[in-house]
Scaffold this motif. Structure first.
Motif, PDB file in Angstrom:
ATOM      1  N   GLU A 113       0.831  -1.205   0.000  1.00  0.00           N
ATOM      2  CA  GLU A 113       0.000   0.000   0.000  1.00  0.00           C
ATOM      3  C   GLU A 113       0.865   1.254   0.000  1.00  0.00           C
ATOM      4  O   GLU A 113       0.593   2.217  -0.727  1.00  0.00           O
ATOM      5  N   VAL A 114       1.921   1.244   0.813  1.00  0.00           N
ATOM      6  CA  VAL A 114       2.838   2.395   0.869  1.00  0.00           C
ATOM      7  C   VAL A 114       3.504   2.615  -0.487  1.00  0.00           C
ATOM      8  O   VAL A 114       3.593   3.744  -0.978  1.00  0.00           O
ATOM      9  N   SER A 116       2.459   1.700  -3.455  1.00  0.00           N
ATOM     10  CA  SER A 116       1.470   2.150  -4.439  1.00  0.00           C
ATOM     11  C   SER A 116       1.188   3.644  -4.300  1.00  0.00           C
ATOM     12  O   SER A 116       1.231   4.397  -5.281  1.00  0.00           O
ATOM     13  N   LYS A 117       0.911   4.089  -3.080  1.00  0.00           N
ATOM     14  CA  LYS A 117       0.584   5.499  -2.849  1.00  0.00           C
ATOM     15  C   LYS A 117       1.741   6.414  -3.228  1.00  0.00           C
ATOM     16  O   LYS A 117       1.559   7.435  -3.906  1.00  0.00           O
ATOM     17  N   ASN A 118       2.941   6.073  -2.795  1.00  0.00           N
ATOM     18  CA  ASN A 118       4.087   6.952  -3.019  1.00  0.00           C
ATOM     19  C   ASN A 118       4.570   6.927  -4.465  1.00  0.00           C
ATOM     20  O   ASN A 118       5.046   7.940  -4.985  1.00  0.00           O
ATOM     21  N   LEU A 120       2.606   6.524  -7.066  1.00  0.00           N
ATOM     22  CA  LEU A 120       1.638   7.350  -7.801  1.00  0.00           C
ATOM     23  C   LEU A 120       1.910   8.837  -7.587  1.00  0.00           C
ATOM     24  O   LEU A 120       1.850   9.635  -8.528  1.00  0.00           O
ATOM     25  N   LEU A 121       2.221   9.212  -6.335  1.00  0.00           N
ATOM     26  CA  LEU A 121       2.527  10.610  -6.050  1.00  0.00           C
ATOM     27  C   LEU A 121       3.770  11.061  -6.805  1.00  0.00           C
ATOM     28  O   LEU A 121       3.797  12.150  -7.400  1.00  0.00           O
ATOM     29  N   TYR A 162      11.291   3.074  -3.712  1.00  0.00           N
ATOM     30  CA  TYR A 162      10.064   2.296  -3.603  1.00  0.00           C
ATOM     31  C   TYR A 162      10.068   1.095  -4.540  1.00  0.00           C
ATOM     32  O   TYR A 162       9.404   0.090  -4.276  1.00  0.00           O
TER      33      TYR A 162
END
Length: 199
Positions: A113-114, A116-118, A120-121, A162
């Motif tokens: 999850e971490v 994926s979020k980072n 994308l950002l 990441y």
């Protein structure tokens, strides 16, 4: 020292089991998991059998609705599942009984999850910088250019970081971690003979 009664022994064993359950709950904090999740994990684990929402609510003093919410979260973390119990119409829940597998499930679920979020950002910020460069009518000042180059490098480093975590997660999920760090089998010591290993 006087011999303990059967009742005293049962109380001591229950206290020890409660301490293990409490420590399991405390350990969950290292994964960023709520203490309630950790508490339910410890309770079901030490129960050694699936439990219903009613039983969990009674054990914790929390509402059945709250227990349902927490169990859904635990299922999404891959550390709990519904389990059919013959002769019962109620839903029963059980948890992963293997400590190593619990660690892997929590580690990989949270870090996926971490990542994926980072990721994308980082991609959105890279696109934004590229857009600014594309629509700019004039050359940037040296100060602005330096700041932009620094930010672009930071985003590149971020993406590589990441990506490394993603590959680390895959090492855990694939089981390759056990080639690098094997799980040692339980010590088959004979505690009645000075801890020597059985032949």
């Amino acid at each position: 020292m006087s011999n303990l009664s059967e009742e005293d022994i049962q109380k001591e064993l229950e206290r020890a089991a409660n301490q293990i359950s409490d420590r399991i709950a405390d350990n969950m904090k290292t994964f960023g998991v709520s203490s309630t999740v950790g508490r339910l994990l410890g309770i079901i684990y030490m129960n050694r059998a699936p439990m219903t929402l009613d039983e969990l609510a009674e054990e914790t003093g929390m509402s059945k609705t709250r227990m349902s919410q927490v169990m859904r979260q635990m299922i999404s973390l891959n550390i709990a599942e519904k389990e059919f119990v013959k002769g019962s119409r109620k839903e029963h829940y059980n948890v992963e009984s293997n400590y190593v597998q619990t660690f892997i499930s929590l580690f990989t679920t949270n870090w996926r999850e971490v990542v994926s979020k980072n990721s994308l950002l980082a991609k959105r910020l890279q696109d934004k910088i590229a857009h600014v460069e594309q629509v700019s009518k004039e050359d940037f000042t040296p100060e602005t250019q330096a700041k932009m180059d620094d930010l672009k490098q930071e985003l590149d480093d971020w993406i590589h970081y990441y990506d490394w975590i993603q590959r680390l997660v895959e090492v855990f999920e694939s089981g390759k971690i056990f080639d690098l760090v094997p799980v040692e089998p339980p010590d088959k010591s004979n505690h009645n003979q000075g801890g020597h290993i059985h032949e």
